[in-house]
Structure formats: structure tokens, C-alpha cells
Design an enzyme around this catalytic site. Structure first.
Site, PDB file in Angstrom:
ATOM      1  N   GLN A  78     -13.969  43.120-119.716  1.00 44.67           N
ATOM      2  CA  GLN A  78     -12.892  44.296-119.848  1.00 44.67           C
ATOM      3  C   GLN A  78     -11.852  43.850-120.879  1.00 44.67           C
ATOM      4  OE1 GLN A  78     -11.266  46.211-116.496  1.00 44.67           O
ATOM      5  NE2 GLN A  78      -9.869  47.293-117.572  1.00 44.67           N
ATOM      6  N   PHE A  79     -12.338  44.030-122.091  1.00 45.89           N
ATOM      7  CA  PHE A  79     -11.292  43.518-123.212  1.00 45.89           C
ATOM      8  C   PHE A  79      -9.939  44.061-123.083  1.00 45.89           C
ATOM      9  CE2 PHE A  79     -12.996  47.518-124.893  1.00 45.89           C
ATOM     10  CZ  PHE A  79     -11.995  47.834-125.687  1.00 45.89           C
ATOM     11  N   THR A  80      -9.900  45.231-122.502  1.00 43.12           N
ATOM     12  CA  THR A  80      -8.567  45.899-122.354  1.00 43.12           C
ATOM     13  C   THR A  80      -7.432  44.917-121.641  1.00 43.12           C
ATOM     14  OG1 THR A  80      -9.195  47.353-120.465  1.00 43.12           O
ATOM     15  CG2 THR A  80      -9.310  48.102-122.700  1.00 43.12           C
TER      16      THR A  80
END
Length: 152
Positions: A78-80
Site C-alpha cells: 500500500q504505497f498510499t
């Protein structure tokens, strides 16, 4: 690396309607990787996840680790988690590692967690549009960041 660890009774990941990973009791781990992350960060975080004692014992105290309850891990990239929201209303993800760096670290995290836990790690698909369902137990949610490891 940044991880959001949720103690769950069950969790699953679907991509295009197909289940890519599913667990019962254990941890749903949302993992963010940034450019500055190293193998040392990965090893530290993996040890902390597997050793985290947040499952109830016979007295109802959070005293048991994943292995004590025969729990599993569902790992989701999850890059966010590295969203920067200081300016404006549209987050910037400039700190998130690009796929050429993030994918090998994500895959290595799966391998290290499998070694430490002695179990197969359920996972999502890196970069895919994933639909995550979970039943948070507690709720218990822990956030860890390897940049804070000297303070733990």
C-alpha cells in the site's frame, strides 16, 4: 517502511473478483515501502510483526504472539501509506518507492515473514486494484515505521 497491522478474525484480498489471499485469525498487514528503505528496515519490521504480542491470553490480556495463536498474515502492498498531505487536498506520493525498488522488497518481506512465522503468507497482488475485506478483532490496530525503530 511503514506498516499498519490489524488484528483480525478474518481477512481476504480480491483482485478482479478472485481471492488472492485469505486468512482466519491473524494480522492484516498494510505495507508501505519508500525509497530510503533498506534490508535492515525489512528485517527489523518483519521481526516486530511476528513477535507482536497483541492476542489475548487466558486472563484476557494482550500477551500472546501470532505463533501462540496459530495465526496467519495477509500482506498487502500500500504505497498510499506514504501520502504527503501538507499542501492542498491532493496527496503526493513522492516518498513511495517506485515498483523497481518496491516489488523486490515486498517479495522479500513475504519470504522473511514465511521464514519467521513458519507459515505461508497470504498476499495481494502488487500494484493491482485490490478489494480488502476484514473483521478487525478488538479493534486492535498498530502502526509501525522503521524510521522510528530507535524509539521502540
Amino acid at each position: 517502511m511503514r506498516a499498519v497491522i490489524q488484528r483480525v478474525s478474518e481477512a481476504a484480498c480480491k483482485v478482479d473478483g478472485n481471492i488472492t489471499g485469505q486468512i482466519g485469525i491473524g494480522f492484516l498487514v498494510l505495507l508501505g515501502i519508500e525509497d530510503a528503505d533498506t534490508d535492515e528496515d525489512l528485517q527489523w519490521l518483519a521481526q516486530k510483526i511476528v513477535g507482536l504480542r497483541v492476542f489475548g491470553d487466558e486472563n484476557g490480556l494482550m500477551n500472546k504472539a501470532l505463533t501462540d495463536v496459530d495465526g496467519n498474515i495477509l500482506l498487502i502492498s500500500q504505497f498510499t501509506l506514504f501520502a504527503q498531505t501538507k499542501k492542498g487536498n491532493r496527496p503526493s506520493f513522492i516518498r513511495a518507492a517506485k515498483p523497481d525498488k518496491a516489488i523486490p522488497l515486498y517479495e522479500k518481506m513475504i519470504a522473511v515473514l514465511e521464514t519467521l512465522s513458519g507459515k505461508k503468507i497470504a498476499a495481494g497482488i502488487f500494484g493491482a486494484d485490490m478489494k480488502i475485506s476484514l473483521l478487525n478483532d478488538g479493534p486492535v490496530t498498530i502502526i509501525m515505521d522503521t524510521k522510528d525503530k530507535d524509539n521502540h
